[in-house]
Design a protein around this motif. Structure first.
Motif, PDB file in Angstrom:
ATOM      1  N   GLU A 128       0.832  -1.209   0.000  1.00 52.76           N
ATOM      2  CA  GLU A 128       0.000   0.000   0.000  1.00 52.76           C
ATOM      3  C   GLU A 128       0.864   1.257   0.000  1.00 52.76           C
ATOM      4  OE1 GLU A 128      -4.132  -1.512   2.097  1.00 52.76           O
ATOM      5  OE2 GLU A 128      -2.696  -0.380   3.304  1.00 52.76           O
ATOM      6  N   GLN A 129       1.949   1.224   0.752  1.00 50.44           N
ATOM      7  CA  GLN A 129       2.874   2.361   0.775  1.00 50.44           C
ATOM      8  C   GLN A 129       3.384   2.673  -0.621  1.00 50.44           C
ATOM      9  OE1 GLN A 129       6.241   2.112   3.604  1.00 50.44           O
ATOM     10  NE2 GLN A 129       7.562   2.648   1.901  1.00 50.44           N
ATOM     11  N   VAL A 130       3.835   1.658  -1.342  1.00 51.10           N
ATOM     12  CA  VAL A 130       4.372   1.851  -2.691  1.00 51.10           C
ATOM     13  C   VAL A 130       3.286   2.344  -3.642  1.00 51.10           C
ATOM     14  CG1 VAL A 130       5.313   0.627  -4.682  1.00 51.10           C
ATOM     15  CG2 VAL A 130       6.256   0.215  -2.418  1.00 51.10           C
ATOM     16  N   GLN A 131       2.085   1.775  -3.540  1.00 46.79           N
ATOM     17  CA  GLN A 131       1.006   2.170  -4.447  1.00 46.79           C
ATOM     18  C   GLN A 131       0.656   3.650  -4.267  1.00 46.79           C
ATOM     19  OE1 GLN A 131       0.114   0.430  -6.824  1.00 46.79           O
ATOM     20  NE2 GLN A 131       0.214  -1.743  -6.325  1.00 46.79           N
ATOM     21  N   LEU A 132       0.722   4.152  -3.035  1.00 50.88           N
ATOM     22  CA  LEU A 132       0.433   5.567  -2.798  1.00 50.88           C
ATOM     23  C   LEU A 132       1.576   6.455  -3.287  1.00 50.88           C
ATOM     24  CD1 LEU A 132      -1.194   5.385   0.735  1.00 50.88           C
ATOM     25  CD2 LEU A 132      -2.317   5.999  -1.402  1.00 50.88           C
ATOM     26  N   MET A 133       2.796   6.032  -3.034  1.00 45.35           N
ATOM     27  CA  MET A 133       3.946   6.855  -3.417  1.00 45.35           C
ATOM     28  C   MET A 133       4.050   7.022  -4.926  1.00 45.35           C
ATOM     29  SD  MET A 133       6.849   5.607  -0.737  1.00 45.35           S
ATOM     30  CE  MET A 133       6.795   6.137   0.977  1.00 45.35           C
ATOM     31  N   LYS A 134       3.664   6.012  -5.673  1.00 40.61           N
ATOM     32  CA  LYS A 134       3.762   6.130  -7.124  1.00 40.61           C
ATOM     33  C   LYS A 134       2.745   7.141  -7.657  1.00 40.61           C
ATOM     34  CE  LYS A 134       0.607   2.565  -8.889  1.00 40.61           C
ATOM     35  NZ  LYS A 134       0.490   1.230  -9.492  1.00 40.61           N
ATOM     36  N   ARG A 135       1.734   7.477  -6.848  1.00 37.85           N
ATOM     37  CA  ARG A 135       0.745   8.502  -7.225  1.00 37.85           C
ATOM     38  C   ARG A 135       1.098   9.862  -6.639  1.00 37.85           C
ATOM     39  NH1 ARG A 135      -1.962   5.950 -11.283  1.00 37.85           N
ATOM     40  NH2 ARG A 135      -2.538   3.844 -10.642  1.00 37.85           N
ATOM     41  N   ARG A 136       2.332  10.019  -6.167  1.00 37.02           N
ATOM     42  CA  ARG A 136       2.861  11.294  -5.672  1.00 37.02           C
ATOM     43  C   ARG A 136       2.468  11.595  -4.226  1.00 37.02           C
ATOM     44  NH1 ARG A 136       3.229  16.803  -5.466  1.00 37.02           N
ATOM     45  NH2 ARG A 136       4.975  17.729  -6.574  1.00 37.02           N
ATOM     46  N   GLY A 137       2.139  10.577  -3.455  1.00 37.64           N
ATOM     47  CA  GLY A 137       1.719  10.817  -2.079  1.00 37.64           C
ATOM     48  C   GLY A 137       2.821  10.546  -1.076  1.00 37.64           C
ATOM     49  N   GLY A 138       2.924  11.400  -0.060  1.00 34.70           N
ATOM     50  CA  GLY A 138       3.767  11.111   1.089  1.00 34.70           C
ATOM     51  C   GLY A 138       2.989  10.235   2.055  1.00 34.70           C
ATOM     52  N   GLU A 176      13.119   2.894  -3.598  1.00 41.17           N
ATOM     53  CA  GLU A 176      12.835   2.258  -4.881  1.00 41.17           C
ATOM     54  C   GLU A 176      11.838   3.089  -5.684  1.00 41.17           C
ATOM     55  OE1 GLU A 176      12.137  -2.176  -5.233  1.00 41.17           O
ATOM     56  OE2 GLU A 176      10.097  -1.428  -5.579  1.00 41.17           O
ATOM     57  N   VAL A 177      10.808   3.603  -5.007  1.00 36.97           N
ATOM     58  CA  VAL A 177       9.814   4.425  -5.699  1.00 36.97           C
ATOM     59  C   VAL A 177      10.423   5.755  -6.127  1.00 36.97           C
ATOM     60  CG1 VAL A 177       7.613   5.621  -5.473  1.00 36.97           C
ATOM     61  CG2 VAL A 177       7.889   3.358  -4.495  1.00 36.97           C
ATOM     62  N   ALA A 178      11.308   6.306  -5.309  1.00 40.84           N
ATOM     63  CA  ALA A 178      11.843   7.653  -5.555  1.00 40.84           C
ATOM     64  C   ALA A 178      12.991   7.621  -6.561  1.00 40.84           C
ATOM     65  CB  ALA A 178      12.309   8.275  -4.245  1.00 40.84           C
ATOM     66  N   GLN A 179      12.786   6.974  -7.689  1.00 39.08           N
ATOM     67  CA  GLN A 179      13.790   6.924  -8.746  1.00 39.08           C
ATOM     68  C   GLN A 179      13.223   7.559 -10.007  1.00 39.08           C
ATOM     69  OE1 GLN A 179      16.951   5.706  -8.221  1.00 39.08           O
ATOM     70  NE2 GLN A 179      16.308   5.467  -6.115  1.00 39.08           N
ATOM     71  N   ASP A 180      14.100   8.042 -10.871  1.00 34.57           N
ATOM     72  CA  ASP A 180      13.725   8.557 -12.188  1.00 34.57           C
ATOM     73  C   ASP A 180      12.641   9.624 -12.100  1.00 34.57           C
ATOM     74  OD1 ASP A 180      15.516   6.807 -13.373  1.00 34.57           O
ATOM     75  OD2 ASP A 180      14.032   5.197 -13.453  1.00 34.57           O
ATOM     76  N   GLY A 181      12.767  10.519 -11.140  1.00 35.80           N
ATOM     77  CA  GLY A 181      11.850  11.647 -11.044  1.00 35.80           C
ATOM     78  C   GLY A 181      10.581  11.370 -10.266  1.00 35.80           C
TER      79      GLY A 181
END
Length: 854
Positions: A128-138, A176-181
C-alpha cells in the motif's frame, strides 16, 4: 483535453521568466515541476497564468454544484501571481490534468485494523505504501503493532526479529519508488511504550540504514514527566493492552537522553507529543468510527487515521501587510478574513475534485491488464481512501511567508510582541476557516458523522466557543463541513515562486543567496541549502524580493554595487536584522510555535535550525519546552549534523567557484600517498547490477579513503557468495608458497564468527581485473574521487557488458565524494546549467533542484 497545444521548454521558460519578473530559478521550478505535462514530458502550459486558469476553471465547475458559486475569475484573482492563495504541489500539478492519473492529496497514513502483527499484514502495508507513493503521495504509518525482538512467533523463525528489519524494508521501498523523477516520502513512528523503541531510535545512527524514511517517536505525558523527574517508566507489548504479554521497567531519563543525543547528532528522531495530539484532535472525537489518529505524514503536520488523506493550500501572509516596511504598516484583517473563508471553500471544492481523481484511479486499475489477484490490493486501498475522504472531508489550509509578514510589520521575529501579533493572525485564521466550514455545512451539508455532543469537551472547540460564541452556536446547529481544517506545512519549492520562506521559519538574511529543499528523495522535513553570495548586491537581490522592497521604500539604490561593509550596514538597518536562524532565541521560537499551535487543529511542521556549536543540553531544553508549551511535535537540526542536509560555506571566499571545506567535516580524510599496501585494509561492500547480473564491489579503504577496488559476480558457482547483510569487512593481502600474492575478503557474521573468501582476483574475468587495477592505481595515488569517477566514465570500452560494469563502479565510488563537491564539466539534464554538486552520492543541481542518483 480541449487545448492540445504543446510548448517547447524554452518557450515555457521564457514566458515564465517574464511572469516572474526575470527570476530564473522560479521560472525553471515552475516549468520543471508544476506546468501540466503528460507521461512523455510534453508541456501543455506556457506560464503560471495557464495553470491558474486551469485550477480556477475546475474549482468553478465544482462551485456550480452548490449555492452562491464562485466564478472562475473570482478564483483566478486569488491565485494569480501566487499573491494570496497558493495550492500545494499535488493540487497544483493535478487539478484539471487528465494527462496523468494521480491523486491531489499530499499526505496519507495507512494501517490495518485488528491484529496487524503478521508477515501478511507487514507485506500488505509495504504494498500500500508503494502504491500511494507512485501517485505522488507522502505516506506515514506506525510500527507499534509489531511484536518486539525475541518474542515467540508461530513460524520457522521461532522468535521475532523486532522492528528494525521492517524499518529497513519500508525505507528501501521508498527509495525504490523515488527513482527517475518519481516521488517517495515516508514517516515511520513508534510508541515510546514499545519495548523496541530504543532500537527504533538508534536505527538511523548506522550509516546507510533507513535512509528512505523520516522517523519520529510518539511520547506520552507519563514518559515526559518520568524523564524530567528521573523516574522509572513501564514499557509493554501490546502498547495499549490491559493484559500485556511483555512488560519491563526502564529509566525514562536514560532513554530520553538517547533521544536528545541522537537528535543532536543526526537530526532524528523527531518527537511527537502523542497525548497532546490525541487530546487536541477533533477527528479523534470519532475514533470509534474509524478516525483514530495513528501516525503523521512525512513532514509531521498532519496527524491522520488510517486511509485518510489531506490536500494542502497556503495563504501568503505577506500580501495582507499594507504599507510594508514603513512606520505606517498594518495588517488588513478584513481582507484576510474574507480570503481565509474563500480558501476554506476552495479546499472543500478540492475534496470533491480529489474524489473524482480517486474514481479515475479506480477506473484505471479496473481496466489494467493484470489479473484481479494482482491488482486487488491497489483497488481496495483506493476504495478505503475514497470512503474516508468523503466521510470526513478533511482539509489543510495553512500559511506561508510568516517571517516576511513579521518583518514587513516592523517587528523582530522571536520577540513577545511579534509572537502576540502572530498568534492573533492565526486565531483570526482559525475562526474564519471554521466560520466558512459552518457556512458550507448550512449550504452543502455537514460531514456525515458530525455530532456536536462528541466534540463539546474538545479543547480546540472550547477555544472557539470562548472566542466566538455565535460561531459555536451556529456550529452546533448546522454542523461543520470538514472534520478538521488547518495545518502549517513546509511549502518547499512553491515558496520559491512566492519569493517567501516557508511555514513559520524566519527569512534568511541577504548574506545568503537562496534557500531551498535539496534532499534527492524529498523526504526530509524542510531543510536548507546555502550558497555564498558574489561581490555585488545585484547578484542576489532577485532571491530576496521582500528585502529589495524594503530597500526601495527606504530610498536605497538597488542597482548600485555594494561593498560587503555597505551590505552589512544595510542588513543592520533592515527589519530582518537579528532574525536569522542563528540569531533567533530558540526557546522563544518554540514558545511561539506552542502558542500558535493552540489555533491549528492539525499540527505545525517546523525545524529548529541550530548552529553547530550548541550542546546537547540546549536540545534537551528545546524538546522539554516544546512539550510544556503545547507543541504537538518538534524536530531540531544542528548545522553539519547530517551529511548533505545543510552545507555551510566560508563567507571569505577568495575565488568565485572555490569551495572551502573544513577537513574535520569530511566523511573521509584523504591520506598521504602510501606506496606499500598495508597487509590489511578495511573494506566497504557495494552491490550493483551488470546486464541483469548481480555483482559486488569491494572498496578497500586506507584511513577511510578509497585505496583499491575489486569487483565480481555474486551467487554464481565460481562467483562470490555473501550474506545480504554484509556491508563491511577487510581485504587481506596474502603471500602464496610460490611467492605470488592473492587478496582475500574477510567478514564477521551476526554471531561474530569470521568467514574468509579466498582469492578475490581468481574470481574475476581477466579483462575486468585489468580495468580494476587501472582504477585502483589512480585511487592509490590520491586522484580526487570526483576526478576518478570522471575518468571511469570517459573510458571507451569494447563491449556493452564492460560499459555497464563501468557504470556500477562509478556508483560504488560516488558515496566517497565529499558533499558539496562541484561536478565540473557536467551539465544538468533538466536546465542545462553547469551547476551540479555531489550530495550523498547523488548529483544535485543548484540551479533548478533536479537530482540524479545512481
Amino acid at each position: 483535453m480541449e487545448n492540445l497545444k504543446t510548448y517547447k521548454f524554452d518557450e515555457a521558460f521564457e514566458a515564465s521568466l517574464d511572469y516572474f519578473g526575470g527570476d530564473e530559478l522560479a521560472a525553471r521550478v515552475w516549468v520543471n515541476k508544476y506546468a501540466m505535462k503528460d507521461g512523455l514530458g510534453n508541456i501543455y502550459e506556457k506560464s503560471p497564468v495557464d495553470m491558474h486558469w486551469r485550477i480556477a476553471n475546475e474549482i468553478a465547475r465544482i462551485e456550480k454544484k452548490y449555492k452562491n458559486p464562485l466564478s472562475a475569475q473570482d478564483v483566478f484573482d486569488l491565485l494569480d501571481h501566487f499573491r494570496y492563495i497558493v495550492p500545494a504541489g499535488s493540487p497544483m500539478t493535478g487539478i484539471g490534468n487528465n494527462h496523468q492519473v494521480a491523486s491531489l492529496s499530499n499526505c496519507f497514513v495507512i494501517g490495518l485494523d485488528g491484529d496487524a502483527d503478521s508477515y501478511g499484514a507487514i507485506l500488505r502495508i509495504d504494498e500500500e505504501q508503494v502504491q500511494l507513493m507512485k501517485r505522488r503521495g507522502g505516506v506515514g504509518h506506525d510500527l507499534s503493532h509489531i511484536r518486539p525482538k525475541g518474542s515467540p512467533v508461530n513460524n520457522s523463525a521461532l522468535t521475532s526479529t523486532g522492528l528494525v528489519p521492517f524499518m529497513e524494508r519500508y525505507s528501501n521501498s521508498t527509495r525504490e519508488v523515488a527513482q527517475d523523477g518519481r516521488r517517495g516520502a515516508l514517516m515511520l513512528s513508534v510508541s515510546i511504550k514499545h519495548p523496541d523503541s530504543e532500537a527504533f531510535i538508534d536505527a538511523k545512527m548506522t550509516e546507510g540504514k533507513v535512509t528512505g524514511a523520516n522517523v519520529s517517536v510518539k511520547l506520552d505525558d507519563e514518559f515526559m514527566r518520568d524523564a524530567v523527574e528521573d523516574k522509572p517508566y513501564i514499557q509493554q507489548f501490546p502498547t495499549n493492552g490491559k493484559n500485556p504479554l511483555i512488560k519491563k521497567s526502564i529509566s525514562a531519563k536514560t532513554l530520553w537522553q538517547k533521544i536528545v543525543h541522537n537528535a543532536w547528532k543526526s537530526a532524528e528522531p523527531g518527537v511527537l507529543f502523542w497525548d497532546t495530539i490525541i487530546r487536541e484532535s477533533l477527528p479523534d472525537c470519532y475514533a470509534d468510527l474509524g478516525f483514530r489518529t495513528v501516525s503523521t505524514n512525512p513532514c509531521g503536520e498532519i496527524p491522520l487515521c488510517p486511509y485518510d488523506s489531506c490536500r494542502l493550500l497556503s495563504i501568503n501572509l505577506y500580501s495582507y501587510v499594507v504599507n510594508p516596511f514603513t512606520k505606517d504598516a498594518y495588517f488588513d484583517y478584513e481582507l484576510f478574513k474574507k480570503h481565509v473563508a474563500l480558501a476554506q471553500r476552495m479546499m472543500d471544492d478540492i475534496v470533491d475534485l480529489e474524489l473524482e481523481k480517486i474514481e479515475q484511479i479506480k477506473n484505471k486499475i479496473k481496466h489494467d491488464p493484470q489479473s484481479e489477484e494482482v491488482k486487488g490490493t491497489e483497488y481496495h486501498l483506493w476504495e478505503k481512501i475514497y470512503n474516508k475522504s468523503g466521510m470526513g472531508r478533511r482539509t489543510g489550509v495553512g500559511i506561508t511567508a510568516e517571517g516576511d509578514m513579521i518583518a514587513a510589520m516592523g517587528l523582530c521575529y522571536g520577540t513577545d510582541k511579534a509572537t502576540d501579533f502572530s498568534v492573533n493572525v492565526h486565531k483570526t485564521l482559525a475562526l474564519s476557516a471554521y466560520g466558512s466550514s459552518v457556512q458550507m455545512a448550512k449550504e452543502r451539508g455537514a460531514f456525515e458523522i458530525y455530532d456536536a455532543k462528541r466534540e463539546e469537551n474538545n479543547p480546540f472547540v472550547k477555544r472557539i466557543k470562548e472566542a466566538d460564541p455565535k460561531l459555536y452556536e451556529d456550529m452546533t446547529k448546522y454542523g461543520r463541513r470538514n472534520i478538521a481544517c488547518l495545518t502549517i506545512a513546509p511549502t518547499g519549492t512553491t515558496s520559491l515562486m512566492t519569493q517567501t520562506t516557508s511555514g513559520i521559519e524566519p527569512v534568511f538574511m541577504p548574506v545568503y543567496k537562496r534557500r531551498r529543499k535539496v534532499n534527492p528523495n524529498d523526504t526530509d522535513v524542510h531543510v536548507d541549502f546555502i550558497d555564498e553570495v558574489g561581490d555585488s548586491y545585484e547578484e542576489y537581490i532577485v532571491y530576496h524580493r521582500k528585502f529589495l522592497t524594503w530597500m526601495t521604500i527606504n530610498g536605497y539604490d538597488t542597482n548600485k554595487k555594494y561593498t560587503q561593509e555597505e551590505i552589512d550596514d544595510l542588513v543592520a538597518k533592515s527589519p530582518y536584522f537579528k532574525a536569522t536562524a542563528n540569531d533567533v532565541d530558540w526557546l522563544m521560537k518554540v514558545r511561539m510555535q506552542g502558542a500558535i499551535q493552540k489555533w491549528v487543529d492539525h499540527s505545525i511542521s517546523v525545524t529548529i535550525n541550530l548552529p553547530n556549536n550548541v550542546d546537547e543540553a540546549l536540545v534537551n531544553r528545546l524538546y522539554v519546552e516544546a512539550w510544556k508549551s503545547g507543541c504537538k511535535g518538534c524536530t531540531v537540526y544542528r548545522d553539519g549534523s547530517r551529511s548533505g542536509v545543510m552545507v555551510s560555506v566560508d563567507k571569505k571566499k577568495e575565488e568565485k567557484k572555490a569551495v572551502t571545506i573544513n577537513p574535520d567535516s569530511m566523511p573521509c580524510k584523504p591520506p598521504q600517498v602510501t606506496e606499500v599496501r598495508p597487509q590489511e585494509l578495511d573494506c566497504d561492500v557495494v552491490r550493483f547490477q551488470n546486464n541483469k547480473e548481480k555483482w559486488v564491489a569491494f572498496v578497500g579503504l586506507l584511513n577511510g579513503y578509497p585505496y583499491e577496488i575489486f569487483t565480481g559476480l555474486q551467487d554464481d558457482d565460481e562467483g562470490i557468495v555473501l550474506p545480504k547483510t554484509t556491508t563491511k569487512g577487510r581485504i587481506i593481502k596474502r603471500t602464496n608458497e610460490d611467492g605470488s600474492h592473492r587478496y582475500d575478503f574477510q567478514f564477521e557474521n551476526k554471531r561474530g564468527y569470521k568467514t574468509t573468501v579466498e582469492g578475490l582476483s581468481e574470481k574475476f574475468n581477466p579483462e575486468y581485473w585489468n580495468y580494476a587495477k587501472l582504477i585502483s592505481g589512480v585511487l592509490r595515488y590520491r586522484m580526487p574521487i570526483d576526478h576518478v569517477i570522471k575518468l571511469v566514465g570517459s573510458l571507451q570500452l569494447a563491449s556493452e557488458s564492460i560499459n555497464t560494469w563501468k557504470n556500477g563502479v562509478e556508483r560504488a565510488l560516488k558515496k566517497y565524494v565529499i558533499d558539496g563537491t562541484e561536478a565540473e564539466g557536467q551539465k544538468c539534464p533538466v536546465c542545462g546549467h553547469e551547476s551540479l554538486v555531489y550530495q550523498e552520492g547523488c548529483l544535485i543541481c543548484k540551479n533548478c533542484g533536479a537530482s540524479r542518483c545512481g
